[in-house]
Design a protein around this motif. Structure first.
Motif, PDB file in Angstrom:
ATOM      1  N   ALA A  65       0.932  -1.257   0.152  1.00 41.43           N
ATOM      2  CA  ALA A  65       0.047   0.230  -0.059  1.00 41.43           C
ATOM      3  C   ALA A  65       0.820   1.228  -0.126  1.00 41.43           C
ATOM      4  O   ALA A  65       2.146   1.417   0.447  1.00 41.43           O
ATOM      5  CB  ALA A  65      -0.907   0.092   1.343  1.00 41.43           C
ATOM      6  N   ILE A  67       0.112   5.484   0.662  1.00 39.17           N
ATOM      7  CA  ILE A  67      -0.890   6.678   1.038  1.00 39.17           C
ATOM      8  C   ILE A  67      -0.258   8.014   0.857  1.00 39.17           C
ATOM      9  O   ILE A  67       0.876   8.372   1.138  1.00 39.17           O
ATOM     10  CB  ILE A  67      -1.098   6.534   2.572  1.00 39.17           C
ATOM     11  N   SER A  93      -6.751  11.995   2.685  1.00 43.35           N
ATOM     12  CA  SER A  93      -5.663  10.890   2.309  1.00 43.35           C
ATOM     13  C   SER A  93      -6.364  10.013   1.097  1.00 43.35           C
ATOM     14  O   SER A  93      -7.505   9.738   1.263  1.00 43.35           O
ATOM     15  CB  SER A  93      -5.454  10.181   3.580  1.00 43.35           C
ATOM     16  N   LEU A  95      -5.693   6.320   0.002  1.00 41.40           N
ATOM     17  CA  LEU A  95      -4.846   4.909   0.389  1.00 41.40           C
ATOM     18  C   LEU A  95      -4.880   4.137  -1.321  1.00 41.40           C
ATOM     19  O   LEU A  95      -5.998   3.780  -1.661  1.00 41.40           O
ATOM     20  CB  LEU A  95      -5.384   4.241   1.427  1.00 41.40           C
TER      21      LEU A  95
END
Length: 154
Positions: A65, A67, A93, A95
């Motif tokens: 991942a 972010i 944010s 992700l």
């Protein structure tokens, strides 16, 4: 010519006023974003648009991942504690998680920022719960951010 000189003087005085009250203008360094299931490490930067208004951008990486976080904060010094500020704000944010849809979240935050005058480093810690705005993902109450940054214009 007089107008150019006047603009130069106003910009210089404005910069000195911000410098005197914030004791740094910008900072770049390492950021850590702690979620329940993820711990992101990456770049973090902040910039004082004025005495109290700050923009921050973080880009963090984890195994599967990434972010990207963009925060606005209102900073204010603690009474009689030079270099120590509290701040509060909000920002989005995104992700990017491998093999799943992107997750969009809203991140209110509340924290402290510490800068010693003779040292060019800034330490910060904040609470960053997340409110999910997309169909994927879960909100997180126990999400935190840490930062260690090199300060400019101190």
């Amino acid at each position: 010519m007089k107008k150019l000189l006047l603009v130069f003087v106003l910009v210089t005085l404005g910069n000195l006023a911000v410098k005197a009250q914030t004791n740094y203008r910008a900072a770049l360094g390492l950021g850590i974003d702690l979620y329940d299931d993820f711990t992101f490490f990456g770049a973090s930067g902040k910039y004082f648009f004025s005495d109290n208004h700050v923009g921050q951008a973080d880009l963090g990486f984890e195994d599967n991942a990434t972010i990207a976080t963009f925060l606005y904060s209102f900073h204010k010094e603690f009474f009689r504690a030079p270099g120590l500020r509290w701040y509060a704000g909000v920002g989005p944010s995104i992700l990017f998680i491998k093999d799943t849809d992107n997750v969009f979240v809203l991140r209110p935050h509340l924290g402290i920022d510490f800068k010693i005058d003779s040292v060019p480093f800034v330490l910060n810690f904040d609470w960053r719960p997340s409110v999910v705005l997309s169909n994927e993902g879960e909100g997180q109450v126990a999400a935190f951010g840490f930062g260690l940054q090199f300060a400019f214009n101190n």
